[in-house]
Scaffold this active site. Structure first.
Site, PDB file in Angstrom:
ATOM      1  N   GLU A 128      18.376  -8.933 -39.876  1.00  0.00           N
ATOM      2  CA  GLU A 128      18.308 -10.338 -39.461  1.00  0.00           C
ATOM      3  C   GLU A 128      18.073 -11.224 -40.665  1.00  0.00           C
ATOM      4  OE1 GLU A 128      18.115 -13.935 -38.085  1.00  0.00           O
ATOM      5  OE2 GLU A 128      18.765 -12.295 -36.765  1.00  0.00           O
TER       6      GLU A 128
ATOM      7  N   HIS B 207      21.425 -17.099 -14.968  1.00  0.00           N
ATOM      8  CA  HIS B 207      22.583 -17.615 -14.237  1.00  0.00           C
ATOM      9  C   HIS B 207      23.024 -16.650 -13.146  1.00  0.00           C
ATOM     10  CE1 HIS B 207      23.326 -21.187 -16.653  1.00  0.00           C
ATOM     11  NE2 HIS B 207      22.995 -20.471 -17.720  1.00  0.00           N
TER      12      HIS B 207
ATOM     13  N   VAL C 291      23.336 -10.530 -44.306  1.00  0.00           N
ATOM     14  CA  VAL C 291      24.435  -9.658 -44.709  1.00  0.00           C
ATOM     15  C   VAL C 291      25.457 -10.471 -45.505  1.00  0.00           C
ATOM     16  CG1 VAL C 291      26.328  -8.209 -43.883  1.00  0.00           C
ATOM     17  CG2 VAL C 291      24.092  -8.133 -42.740  1.00  0.00           C
TER      18      VAL C 291
ATOM     19  N   ARG D 257      26.748 -23.687 -28.330  1.00  0.00           N
ATOM     20  CA  ARG D 257      27.468 -22.563 -27.707  1.00  0.00           C
ATOM     21  C   ARG D 257      28.739 -22.318 -28.516  1.00  0.00           C
ATOM     22  NH1 ARG D 257      27.492 -26.076 -22.587  1.00  0.00           N
ATOM     23  NH2 ARG D 257      27.020 -27.525 -24.268  1.00  0.00           N
TER      24      ARG D 257
ATOM     25  N   CYS E 146      -5.826 -23.884 -29.337  1.00  0.00           N
ATOM     26  CA  CYS E 146      -4.864 -24.896 -28.887  1.00  0.00           C
ATOM     27  C   CYS E 146      -5.373 -25.483 -27.580  1.00  0.00           C
ATOM     28  CB  CYS E 146      -3.482 -24.266 -28.684  1.00  0.00           C
ATOM     29  SG  CYS E 146      -2.259 -25.393 -27.969  1.00  0.00           S
TER      30      CYS E 146
ATOM     31  N   CYS F 118      -4.230 -28.168 -25.810  1.00  0.00           N
ATOM     32  CA  CYS F 118      -3.220 -28.580 -24.831  1.00  0.00           C
ATOM     33  C   CYS F 118      -2.795 -27.422 -23.927  1.00  0.00           C
ATOM     34  CB  CYS F 118      -1.987 -29.128 -25.554  1.00  0.00           C
ATOM     35  SG  CYS F 118      -2.250 -30.620 -26.509  1.00  0.00           S
TER      36      CYS F 118
ATOM     37  N   CYS G 174       0.351 -32.645 -27.772  1.00  0.00           N
ATOM     38  CA  CYS G 174       0.168 -33.127 -29.148  1.00  0.00           C
ATOM     39  C   CYS G 174       1.068 -32.397 -30.142  1.00  0.00           C
ATOM     40  CB  CYS G 174      -1.294 -33.029 -29.569  1.00  0.00           C
ATOM     41  SG  CYS G 174      -1.810 -31.408 -30.164  1.00  0.00           S
TER      42      CYS G 174
ATOM     43  N   CYS H 106      -3.996 -28.035 -33.474  1.00  0.00           N
ATOM     44  CA  CYS H 106      -4.193 -26.606 -33.730  1.00  0.00           C
ATOM     45  C   CYS H 106      -3.380 -26.027 -34.874  1.00  0.00           C
ATOM     46  CB  CYS H 106      -3.904 -25.805 -32.453  1.00  0.00           C
ATOM     47  SG  CYS H 106      -2.196 -25.912 -31.880  1.00  0.00           S
TER      48      CYS H 106
END
Length: 484
Positions: A33, A51, A172, A311, A406, A408, A443, A448
């Site tokens: 990756e 879907h 790659v 896409r 955190c 929130c 936020c 955080c």
């Protein structure tokens, strides 16, 4: 030089699904990756819909895999310990043309094997979700919502726990076949593999060409989104989609997330840039106008963030026709599997595609089954979703669960420490975010993010300059503002 039986190129949702399927066998497998984590491309930049499969041409790989992936997903979500809600979908219409198109695709869905499709009137729409626009709708009970980042991470972690190695920052650059093995040249090192499986997503045409296949033309259809606060999420019960156009595409829709937010989008326009993720005022203004038709509570006061996804569709450059998913193996390019044009509904189709890709290898190599393969992966328990008694027990067992980092999203120090020490060895700030939801609240990390960064430094014993936000060049710090 590292040597493997199989090299999977790309750690998006399809690459990670292929890795998990390969881990069922006694094969030395690596995933290459270019980024610092999984799901850094379009696998994380979508609506998060499971879907049903009613807009895809009968008999296509896309239709077949969408229905298969949909029907198996309850078991998949349970095995991988990811949030998933099969809450259905409303496809709404306003006029006779909309009704004609909805009925057309209802018929296609029934041909594809989609279950439970039903036309409903305004009264029944209001019973299901009074926030929906439109005069009538098709109810699609098999549709669902999931977190595509959590899903991709779970596939990767399960593959890793079953023996697959993930090589990040391994872009790659070239592939050469020598002495019946492939030498894969990356930015960091050379890697050898007997088999190569191309799951490179938006860059699949380039890898395809490196493997000896044609360079398949793809076209990028970009879509922008708004993320709405959880206050807006209280006003929507089910994804609300407009009637599909004549070709089966959808305009702007409103979708609740598994975590209680609302996504409004995407729109659609062509882009040439592989990673053109910038947001534009023109398109965001359009989302507001279109979104209000679908979702009555589309208000600026709820906006907390926006993003874009692309896409990359395979198409015929002579006719402009959009083509089916491509999954191929060619004797001229031995020991390769090539996947190109895997766009929406790629998340839904990931495991069915993975099974088909791995089957091509298994039929030729006949590898032994991995006797230790375990399909079950345990995620990080979320403090915010525990009962009061469960929270008390968690704090007694581990005091780090008693410190909220955190505010929130009510994410604790204990959760963030588990995320820092994840099986894949990822320690970017975005990697922690995607595993815990820290910084995803109102936020957006204002409180955080600095605390998380400090925890990464302390836990891994690294300097501030070594912490990355998301990408290799995405430095959180480049030096001190002033001397001590």
């Amino acid at each position: 030089m590292k040597q493997y039986d199989v090299a999977v190129i790309g750690a998006g949702v399809v690459g990670c699904a292929v890795a998990r399927e390969l881990s069922r066998y006694c094969l030395k497998t690596a995933v290459l990756e270019k980024e610092l984590d999984v799901a850094c491309g379009n696998s994380s930049r979508n609506t998060g819909m499971l879907h049903a499969g009613f807009t895809y041409k009968p008999g296509t790989l896309k239709a077949e895999c969408a229905v298969e992936g949909n029907q198996e997903f309850d078991q998949v979500a349970e095995e991988l310990n990811i949030p998933f809600k099969r809450i259905g979908k409303l496809v709404v219409g306003f006029d006779d043309h909309d009704r004609e198109n909805i009925l057309k695709f209802k018929g296609i869905g029934e041909t594809n094997g989609v279950k439970g499709l039903k036309m409903i009137d305004k009264e029944e729409m209001n019973r299901i979700d009074p926030s929906a626009g439109g005069e009538f709708a098709m109810y699609v009970p098999s549709s669902g919502i999931l977190d595509p980042m959590q899903y991709t991470i779970a596939l990767a972690e399960n593959a890793c726990e079953n023996g697959v190695e993930f090589l990040f920052s391994h872009k790659v650059e070239n592939i050469v076949r020598k002495d019946q093995v492939y030498v894969i040249e990356t930015e960091k090192e050379e890697v050898q593999a007997k088999w190569v499986i191309n799951c490179a997503g938006m860059f699949a045409p380039e890898i395809s060409q490196m493997l000896g296949y044609p360079y398949y033309e793809t076209k990028g259809f970009k879509g922008e989104y708004f993320i709405l606060d959880k206050k807006a999420g209280k006003h929507i019960r089910i994804p609300i989609y407009p009637a599909p156009n004549d070709k089966g595409g959808f305009a702007t829709h409103a979708t609740p997330t598994v975590d209680g937010n609302v996504l409004v989008g995407p729109d659609s326009y062509v882009t040439e840039d592989r990673e053109d993720y910038k947001a534009t005022k023109e398109h965001l203004d359009g989302l507001i106008a279109d979104g209000q038709k679908m979702f009555k509570h589309m208000k600026r006061e709820y906006f907390i963030r926006n993003f874009a996804g692309i896409r990359w569709k395979r198409y015929n450059p002579e006719t402009g026709e959009i083509l089916d998913f491509l999954l191929e193996a060619d004797q001229k390019n031995p020991n390769t599997v090539n996947l190109v044009g895997i766009e929406s509904p790629g998340v839904t189709c990931a495991l069915p595609l993975a099974r088909r890709a791995v089957k091509l290898l298994v039929e030729k190599e006949n590898p032994k089954r991995n006797p230790d393969f375990n399909p079950v992966r345990k995620g990080i328990p979320r403090f915010s979703e525990m009962t009061l008694e469960e929270q008390k027990a968690a704090v007694r067992e581990n005091p780090d669960y008693g410190e909220i980092v955190c505010r929130c999203e009510t994410v604790t120090r204990g959760e963030i420490l588990k995320a820092i020490h994840n099986p894949l060895g990822v320690h970017t700030v975005t990697g922690i975010k995607n595993r815990t939801r820290a910084t995803m609240g109102r936020c957006q990390g204002g409180y955080c993010e600095t605390r998380i960064t400090k925890m990464i430094e302390e836990e891994l014993g690294i300097s501030p300059e070594d912490v990355r936000f998301s990408k290799e060049g995405g430095y959180m710090f480049t030096g001190k503002v002033r001397e001590d």
